[in-house]
Enzyme design. Sequence first.
Site, PDB file in Angstrom:
ATOM      1  N   GLY A 270      68.879  36.688  63.429  1.00 22.65           N
ATOM      2  CA  GLY A 270      69.448  37.930  62.910  1.00 22.65           C
ATOM      3  C   GLY A 270      70.340  38.636  63.902  1.00 22.65           C
ATOM      4  O   GLY A 270      70.705  38.102  64.949  1.00 22.65           O
ATOM      5  N   VAL A 271      70.686  39.876  63.539  1.00 24.97           N
ATOM      6  CA  VAL A 271      71.543  40.675  64.403  1.00 24.97           C
ATOM      7  C   VAL A 271      70.713  41.377  65.465  1.00 24.97           C
ATOM      8  O   VAL A 271      69.513  41.484  65.358  1.00 24.97           O
ATOM      9  CB  VAL A 271      72.315  41.746  63.600  1.00 24.97           C
ATOM     10  CG1 VAL A 271      73.380  41.113  62.754  1.00 24.97           C
ATOM     11  CG2 VAL A 271      71.375  42.605  62.774  1.00 24.97           C
ATOM     12  N   GLY A 272      71.391  41.862  66.483  1.00 28.35           N
ATOM     13  CA  GLY A 272      70.726  42.724  67.453  1.00 28.35           C
ATOM     14  C   GLY A 272      70.435  42.023  68.760  1.00 28.35           C
ATOM     15  O   GLY A 272      70.615  40.812  68.923  1.00 28.35           O
ATOM     16  N   ASN A 273      69.994  42.844  69.698  1.00 30.20           N
ATOM     17  CA  ASN A 273      69.777  42.377  71.065  1.00 30.20           C
ATOM     18  C   ASN A 273      68.621  41.396  71.172  1.00 30.20           C
ATOM     19  O   ASN A 273      68.674  40.430  71.922  1.00 30.20           O
ATOM     20  CB  ASN A 273      69.488  43.581  71.971  1.00 30.20           C
ATOM     21  CG  ASN A 273      70.713  44.466  72.089  1.00 30.20           C
ATOM     22  OD1 ASN A 273      71.783  43.993  72.444  1.00 30.20           O
ATOM     23  ND2 ASN A 273      70.560  45.741  71.774  1.00 30.20           N
ATOM     24  N   GLU A 295      73.466  33.366  59.332  1.00 31.03           N
ATOM     25  CA  GLU A 295      74.462  34.277  58.784  1.00 31.03           C
ATOM     26  C   GLU A 295      75.543  34.579  59.812  1.00 31.03           C
ATOM     27  O   GLU A 295      76.734  34.519  59.513  1.00 31.03           O
ATOM     28  CB  GLU A 295      73.705  35.541  58.387  1.00 31.03           C
ATOM     29  CG  GLU A 295      74.517  36.570  57.711  1.00 31.03           C
ATOM     30  CD  GLU A 295      73.649  37.766  57.407  1.00 31.03           C
ATOM     31  OE1 GLU A 295      72.747  37.657  56.568  1.00 31.03           O
ATOM     32  OE2 GLU A 295      73.861  38.804  58.036  1.00 31.03           O
ATOM     33  N   ILE A 365      62.197  47.245  62.879  1.00 29.12           N
ATOM     34  CA  ILE A 365      61.935  48.576  63.426  1.00 29.12           C
ATOM     35  C   ILE A 365      60.431  48.712  63.669  1.00 29.12           C
ATOM     36  O   ILE A 365      59.992  49.127  64.728  1.00 29.12           O
ATOM     37  CB  ILE A 365      62.393  49.677  62.433  1.00 29.12           C
ATOM     38  CG1 ILE A 365      63.874  49.542  62.101  1.00 29.12           C
ATOM     39  CG2 ILE A 365      62.015  51.062  62.918  1.00 29.12           C
ATOM     40  CD1 ILE A 365      64.809  50.077  63.142  1.00 29.12           C
ATOM     41  N   LYS A 409      61.465  54.009  72.395  1.00 26.34           N
ATOM     42  CA  LYS A 409      61.646  55.336  73.002  1.00 26.34           C
ATOM     43  C   LYS A 409      60.641  55.589  74.135  1.00 26.34           C
ATOM     44  O   LYS A 409      59.842  56.544  74.099  1.00 26.34           O
ATOM     45  CB  LYS A 409      61.561  56.442  71.930  1.00 26.34           C
ATOM     46  CG  LYS A 409      62.526  56.264  70.767  1.00 26.34           C
ATOM     47  CD  LYS A 409      63.987  56.303  71.189  1.00 26.34           C
ATOM     48  CE  LYS A 409      64.915  55.823  70.082  1.00 26.34           C
ATOM     49  NZ  LYS A 409      66.183  55.267  70.536  1.00 26.34           N
TER      50      LYS A 409
HETATM   51  O1  0RQ Z   1      67.644  52.309  69.904  1.00 22.11           O
HETATM   52  O2  0RQ Z   1      69.363  51.608  71.529  1.00 22.11           O
HETATM   53  O3  0RQ Z   1      69.052  54.015  70.877  1.00 22.11           O
HETATM   54  O4  0RQ Z   1      67.318  52.833  72.253  1.00 22.11           O
HETATM   55  O5  0RQ Z   1      66.389  50.898  67.522  1.00 22.11           O
HETATM   56  O6  0RQ Z   1      66.371  48.412  68.886  1.00 22.11           O
HETATM   57  O7  0RQ Z   1      64.864  46.959  70.187  1.00 22.11           O
HETATM   58  O8  0RQ Z   1      67.348  47.008  70.802  1.00 22.11           O
HETATM   59  O9  0RQ Z   1      66.477  45.955  68.649  1.00 22.11           O
HETATM   60  O10 0RQ Z   1      69.020  45.556  68.600  1.00 22.11           O
HETATM   61  O11 0RQ Z   1      67.275  43.864  67.901  1.00 22.11           O
HETATM   62  O12 0RQ Z   1      67.754  45.920  66.504  1.00 22.11           O
HETATM   63  C1  0RQ Z   1      65.869  46.244  63.322  1.00 22.11           C
HETATM   64  C2  0RQ Z   1      67.754  47.641  64.156  1.00 22.11           C
HETATM   65  C3  0RQ Z   1      66.641  45.962  65.662  1.00 22.11           C
HETATM   66  C4  0RQ Z   1      68.082  45.156  63.783  1.00 22.11           C
HETATM   67  C5  0RQ Z   1      67.082  46.270  64.219  1.00 22.11           C
HETATM   68  C6  0RQ Z   1      65.409  51.688  68.198  1.00 22.11           C
HETATM   69  C7  0RQ Z   1      65.503  51.236  69.641  1.00 22.11           C
HETATM   70  C8  0RQ Z   1      67.005  51.045  69.810  1.00 22.11           C
HETATM   71  C9  0RQ Z   1      67.556  48.968  68.441  1.00 22.11           C
HETATM   72  P1  0RQ Z   1      68.407  52.720  71.256  1.00 22.11           P
HETATM   73  P2  0RQ Z   1      66.290  47.077  69.754  1.00 22.11           P
HETATM   74  P3  0RQ Z   1      67.706  45.268  67.970  1.00 22.11           P
HETATM   75  C10 0RQ Z   1      70.826  39.082  59.454  1.00 22.11           C
HETATM   76  C11 0RQ Z   1      69.679  39.912  59.842  1.00 22.11           C
HETATM   77  C12 0RQ Z   1      68.213  44.603  59.969  1.00 22.11           C
HETATM   78  C13 0RQ Z   1      69.294  43.635  59.566  1.00 22.11           C
HETATM   79  C14 0RQ Z   1      68.933  42.211  59.854  1.00 22.11           C
HETATM   80  C15 0RQ Z   1      68.545  45.316  62.332  1.00 22.11           C
HETATM   81  C16 0RQ Z   1      67.419  50.494  68.441  1.00 22.11           C
HETATM   82  O13 0RQ Z   1      67.476  43.925  63.942  1.00 22.11           O
HETATM   83  O14 0RQ Z   1      69.438  46.093  62.028  1.00 22.11           O
HETATM   84  O15 0RQ Z   1      67.852  41.877  60.254  1.00 22.11           O
HETATM   85  N1  0RQ Z   1      67.897  44.555  61.387  1.00 22.11           N
HETATM   86  N2  0RQ Z   1      69.876  41.323  59.591  1.00 22.11           N
HETATM   87  O16 0RQ Z   1      64.964  52.212  70.512  1.00 22.11           O
HETATM   88  C17 0RQ Z   1      62.506  54.386  66.318  1.00 22.11           C
HETATM   89  C18 0RQ Z   1      61.169  52.509  65.956  1.00 22.11           C
HETATM   90  C19 0RQ Z   1      62.166  51.725  66.625  1.00 22.11           C
HETATM   91  C20 0RQ Z   1      63.308  52.387  67.065  1.00 22.11           C
HETATM   92  C21 0RQ Z   1      63.478  50.256  67.528  1.00 22.11           C
HETATM   93  N3  0RQ Z   1      60.057  51.961  65.486  1.00 22.11           N
HETATM   94  N4  0RQ Z   1      61.403  53.814  65.836  1.00 22.11           N
HETATM   95  N5  0RQ Z   1      63.491  53.703  66.923  1.00 22.11           N
HETATM   96  N6  0RQ Z   1      64.089  51.438  67.626  1.00 22.11           N
HETATM   97  N7  0RQ Z   1      62.285  50.408  66.921  1.00 22.11           N
HETATM   98  C22 0RQ Z   1      72.183  39.513  60.008  1.00 22.11           C
HETATM   99  C23 0RQ Z   1      72.887  40.545  59.140  1.00 22.11           C
HETATM  100  O17 0RQ Z   1      72.319  41.038  58.249  1.00 22.11           O
HETATM  101  C24 0RQ Z   1      74.257  40.957  59.376  1.00 22.11           C
END
Ligand code: 0RQ
Length: 505
Positions: A270-273, A295, A365, A409
């Site tokens: 998926g997306v993200g770090n 994807e 999340i 956080k």
């Molecule tokens: O915020 O950067 O401000 O500190 O969310 O969190 O841990 O760096 O994780 O970059 O992997 O993203 C679910 C958003 C995770 C992503 C999500 C805060 C955390 C940080 C990012 P800061 P991390 P990631 C196919 C797959 C849905 C779409 C998907 C996503 C920021 O994976 O968008 O899966 N997924 N698509 O601090 C409050 C919590 C938190 C929180 C994390 N419980 N409460 N803040 N954070 N957990 C590809 C496509 O669809 C295109």
Amino acid sequence: MTDQSNLRCKAFADKIMSAEEAAAFIPAGSNVGMSGFTGSGYPKAVPAALVARMSEAKAQGERFAVSVWTGASTAPELDGALAEVEGIDLRMPYQSDPVSRAKINAGLMEYMDIHLSHVAQMVWEGFFGHMDVAVIEVAGITADGELIPSTSVGNNKTWIDQADKIILEVNSAQPIELEGMHDIYYGTALPPDRLPLQITDPMDRIGVPYLHCPPEKIIAVVPTNSPDRNSPFKPPDADSKQIAAHVLDFLTHEVRKGRLPASLLPLQSGVGNIANAVLMGLGEGPFKGLTSYTEVIQDGMLELLRNGTVSKVSATAFSLSADGLAELNKNIADYRKQIILRPQEISNHPEVIRRLGCLAMNGMIEADIYGNVNSTHLMGSSIVNGIGGSGDFARNAFISMFLSPSTAKGGAISCIVPMASHVDHTEHDTHVIVTEQGLADLRGLPPRRRAQQIIDHCAHPDYQAALQDYLDRATASSGKHTPHLLGEALSWHARYLKEGSMLPA
Ligand code: 0RQ
């Protein structure tokens, strides 16, 4: 010598114009399809010209907004700039821009978050109204007028089919060697006319390398020269390296058990770090010659292709940092033998994902103790990005994994909670949960045993005792199948909103 320029079709010469002239074709209140998927292949010039018109209207006290439909997220100069001037009525199906996120959460922009494989059929069915104009970035136009897709395919085929008028941005900054990398399938249909998709291997081709557009629909051709702009990934930190290590151990264990072949099954990431970090981690594992049906292609996937861990990838888009993009451009002759880009209803097609047996790895999340996963909302109400393709893959994968650090956080938020404040993926779609603390394999386990696995293996030690206490008290005093204390289930979120921490006082 064959013409290698990016604008080879002479027939469109009289349609070449500036972005400002092209943007004048977009009326206020229209439904506009834009290309673009995870920061790649989005139009670079017409949105800015549209924003200028919107700003002028605003200065005169008029509202000028349009609905914007894309493949997925775009970039600050599209999503951010339009949101800034409140130029978007309804946005769908996925965004990840901080300005547009803020407008959506302030109630100033409507947003519809849709499984990415469902978008095309919902548009065919007309749920969002009719598409007036589509603005599509292409890497080039052949002498015959065929469109060479850019760094993403997304919904471009559908937008070109559905829109009354098409504006093309021909971006000479996109490598012309993209030609031939794409596979555009023209056989999609609504039931009862659907046929099986003949994909049994990620590299199977079922379409053609070009997008077709009836020439009479094309109202403007805007030459641009501007690279995709994407944020850099955070370098993998200790937590993401731990998460990657747990995933690696798990996959190795599955091979040993005979449940996965030595070359695994096609990976989806998926997306993200975190997802990117796991890919980086896979490169250090024992695996070679893996495949991917996914994807997006992030930096981590290019690295795996380069070092031989992965040999072939099917996706709908790139999602690369500036460094990743430079690497792609430098070695595109090699990558084009290993990569296919498809429309998103095919890259994310449940039929193919199920047949190939994808190994899905998506960020989250939060998850609750039973494995219901929230991928999209903070504290139940505020959107972060959207479900994207995570549901397409999670529901249909051979093994569906969700990954997250156990806290957010600075420890004030536990990502393992008694009850998820929003559910995108139900417990039935979640096979494995991974945090830096460990991995919970939920397959074959009924609810209370799942909860024990998640608390023991995934929760942060600061929250473990409180989760155990919740489970024990719920089990003692409520229905025994999926025990909950309804008056308390969301109290952790309420405490965070009131006191700034989920930790008990
Ligand atoms: O915020 O950067 O401000 O500190 O969310 O969190 O841990 O760096 O994780 O970059 O992997 O993203 C679910 C958003 C995770 C992503 C999500 C805060 C955390 C940080 C990012 P800061 P991390 P990631 C196919 C797959 C849905 C779409 C998907 C996503 C920021 O994976 O968008 O899966 N997924 N698509 O601090 C409050 C919590 C938190 C929180 C994390 N419980 N409460 N803040 N954070 N957990 C590809 C496509 O669809 C295109």
